[in-house]
Design an enzyme around this catalytic site. Sequence first.
Site, mmCIF file in Angstrom:
data_model
loop_
_atom_site.group_PDB
_atom_site.id
_atom_site.type_symbol
_atom_site.label_atom_id
_atom_site.label_comp_id
_atom_site.label_asym_id
_atom_site.label_seq_id
_atom_site.Cartn_x
_atom_site.Cartn_y
_atom_site.Cartn_z
ATOM 1 N N GLN A 131 14.567 3.452 -5.132
ATOM 2 C CA GLN A 131 15.780 4.110 -4.824
ATOM 3 C C GLN A 131 16.405 3.997 -6.343
ATOM 4 O O GLN A 131 15.806 4.358 -7.345
ATOM 5 C CB GLN A 131 16.574 2.956 -3.756
ATOM 6 C CG GLN A 131 15.629 3.021 -2.747
ATOM 7 C CD GLN A 131 16.246 2.694 -1.368
ATOM 8 O OE1 GLN A 131 17.710 2.711 -1.419
ATOM 9 N NE2 GLN A 131 15.556 1.692 -0.576
ATOM 10 N N GLY A 188 8.680 0.838 -10.100
ATOM 11 C CA GLY A 188 8.583 1.942 -9.597
ATOM 12 C C GLY A 188 7.821 2.840 -10.164
ATOM 13 O O GLY A 188 7.611 3.145 -11.309
ATOM 14 N N CYS A 203 18.558 -0.573 -6.067
ATOM 15 C CA CYS A 203 17.029 -0.676 -5.166
ATOM 16 C C CYS A 203 17.716 -0.725 -3.625
ATOM 17 O O CYS A 203 16.754 -1.123 -2.609
ATOM 18 C CB CYS A 203 15.823 -1.707 -5.393
ATOM 19 S SG CYS A 203 15.383 -1.581 -6.917
#
Length: 232
Positions: free
Chosen positions: A75, A151, A180
């Site tokens: 995210q 990530g 996140c």
Amino acid sequence: MHGPVEWRIEPGLTAYEAAVAAMEERVAAIRAEAARELVWLVEHPPLYTAGTGARGHDLLEADCFPVHRSGRGGQYTYHGPGQRVAYVMLDLDRRGRDVRLFVHRLEAWLIAALDRFGVRGERRVGRIGIWVDRTAWNGQPGQEDKIAAIGIRLRRWVSFHGVALNVEPDLGHYAGIVPCGIAEHGITSLVDLGLTVTMEEVDAALRAAFVVTFGPVEDAPPLGVSAPARAP
């Protein structure tokens, strides 16, 4: 092209767009067996990146820093000075096509590096990244803060993007996002925990832990990708 993983440390601040372009080029070369695997250590100017799972309401201050859409998983996250970003370009076709195992090994790498500073980094089910129980670090009972983010993206089984370890970033810069997507826990860094460490010491710890976790590395010159100077 086989051999030790190239280990590059980029001086100064690296523009995010230039870093992504360089990774794209390198991933293609690794896939074509025209270049070796690479771990590239950089610092970025202050910015936010949005992974493939980013939700619009988690961007709290859109005008705070530049926001870059990223093809990595995850995210919203923050990058900035004082944070060591390690872009990891490894050929999982050779290393075993197991994405879950690869992420587990990235976590193990960060945990081992933190251990060299007496910090116990931990995994948490359902929360990607590496976490610190603040009880032993003047925190409140039950307080857990994130110290490193993960990530990644795969293209034809070559990884890119990677991990980010907080050494001494401005933690106030995280206020513009829900990091996140997790609002109920905080963010920390090595210096925030009260440790006096340099980026060079962190790089040495990352390198030593990487060799144990993934295999040998070999120094390579920086790519010469710098962020444009800010106007006065």
